[in-house]
Motif scaffolding. Sequence first.
Motif, PDB file in Angstrom:
ATOM      1  N   THR A 163      43.743  57.122  37.371  1.00  0.00           N
ATOM      2  CA  THR A 163      44.661  56.097  36.875  1.00  0.00           C
ATOM      3  C   THR A 163      45.237  55.285  38.023  1.00  0.00           C
ATOM      4  N   ASP A 164      45.512  55.927  39.170  1.00  0.00           N
ATOM      5  CA  ASP A 164      45.942  55.183  40.354  1.00  0.00           C
ATOM      6  C   ASP A 164      44.890  54.149  40.733  1.00  0.00           C
ATOM      7  N   ARG A 167      44.694  51.212  38.226  1.00  0.00           N
ATOM      8  CA  ARG A 167      45.804  50.256  38.364  1.00  0.00           C
ATOM      9  C   ARG A 167      45.593  49.340  39.558  1.00  0.00           C
ATOM     10  N   SER A 256      51.686  52.966  24.573  1.00  0.00           N
ATOM     11  CA  SER A 256      51.114  52.051  25.563  1.00  0.00           C
ATOM     12  C   SER A 256      50.791  50.704  24.944  1.00  0.00           C
ATOM     13  N   SER A 275      47.993  46.174  32.551  1.00  0.00           N
ATOM     14  CA  SER A 275      48.800  46.926  33.516  1.00  0.00           C
ATOM     15  C   SER A 275      49.995  47.583  32.842  1.00  0.00           C
ATOM     16  N   LEU A 278      48.681  50.600  31.008  1.00  0.00           N
ATOM     17  CA  LEU A 278      48.344  51.692  31.919  1.00  0.00           C
ATOM     18  C   LEU A 278      49.588  52.413  32.417  1.00  0.00           C
ATOM     19  N   GLY A 279      50.668  51.661  32.633  1.00  0.00           N
ATOM     20  CA  GLY A 279      51.889  52.286  33.121  1.00  0.00           C
ATOM     21  C   GLY A 279      52.428  53.326  32.158  1.00  0.00           C
ATOM     22  N   GLU A 282      50.026  56.823  31.528  1.00  0.00           N
ATOM     23  CA  GLU A 282      49.991  57.937  32.462  1.00  0.00           C
ATOM     24  C   GLU A 282      50.959  59.059  32.098  1.00  0.00           C
ATOM     25  N   THR A 399      41.716  49.781  26.927  1.00  0.00           N
ATOM     26  CA  THR A 399      41.837  48.415  27.432  1.00  0.00           C
ATOM     27  C   THR A 399      41.408  47.412  26.366  1.00  0.00           C
TER      28      THR A 399
END
Length: 439
Positions: A163-164, A167, A256, A275, A278-279, A282, A399
Amino acid sequence: MTDQAAQHSDPGDAGGAGGAGGAVEGPRLTTRETAELLGVKPETVYAYVSRGQLSSRRAPGGRGSTFDAAEVKSLVRRTGRREPGPADGGLVFRTGITLIESDRYYFRGVDATELARHHGYEEVAEWIWTGEIRPGIRFIAPPESLAAARRAVDALPAHSGSTDRLRVALVAAAAADPLRFDLSPRGVLSSARGLIPSLVGALPMAGGQEFAAEGDTMGIARQLWPKLTAQPASAASLAVLDTALALLADHDLAASTLAARVAASAHAHPYAVVSAGLGVLEGPLHGAASGLAHRMLAEVVERGSASPVVADHLRTGRRVPGLGHRLYTGEDPRATALFALLADVPQAAPALAAARDVVTTTARHTPLHANVDLALAVLSVACGMPAEAGEAVFAVSRTAGWIAHALEEYAERPLRMRPSGQYEGPRPPQPLPSPRPAG
């Protein structure tokens, strides 16, 4: 992964008789009726009046106010109805993407599990974006975006999670796309079709393996597989991954997805919308939940029985991961579909048996059914994937759903999601604070 969904309903007709001096006018609503139609508290109705969004008139006899029914319905259409959700308080939006009811879920009215059985991930993404099936479509990463995303990901520490990396790849791909601010449906879809393969292409290969690209004929599942495991993909195992991507593409207003719609409401570009999603993804109660199921299932396979593993979870007050879903009374239909495909993958047999053992063992304590996290765990454990593989699959897949919701939100009135805070601090005026003494 804990998803949320809301029931959708159209505001009903309401009204009463009114008029002054014999003039004919539309029906008027009381404050209570207006609040119910808007799905807010009565005091919030007067907040709308103070902001100029509603007009009011004193009721006959001076008791309360009345509101024009047509004006209230217009406000409902502009802002989206706010009302309690099925399980707890929440926003409710009209959407034409996903419906969840009677232990099934549907993409634009079509059973999602049937759709995923007959169409690959890219085709399903096109369906939820446009309402059209485009057989054999392949998403292609723009060279500039892919190169920028790979450079950015390569600069991360080796211990960075998927995930890092996603992003960081997302930010780099956005910077390489000068047309990202085009919010027309055509512009958004063009960005989306390039973004998804850019994200996958930026992930490093598992185990340092070499992988020969197959050009435009390679689908997202085939591109993603070697990023998740060094084991070669069989036709059956690749079908499981492709189906998982298709099944997870959307699930109504999950946390999300709500974050993505808030970003789209502010007219953030598609990369920023993803984005935002995704935040939230997680969190351990959402996309990262599949990692917990992976670790639990791997332990069951190693110990040869679910009983001691389930007992350890219950003894320490932890819930058994991979079980239960707030929107389904029976087994998660996504899990059912994936389990059926996993039965055709020979190396998945031990993990699949372990998953069934977990369900049976836990059923003695509480009647919970398998959810999609447990099915993803079977795939990841059986195919030598890391614990975070399910989260990566979820992020890439969802996505498409975030983009679909962004397309809907861009067509709405901007910034319509503006809740009012209920202030609970000291009442003003308060004296200026005294500086803290040094030392």
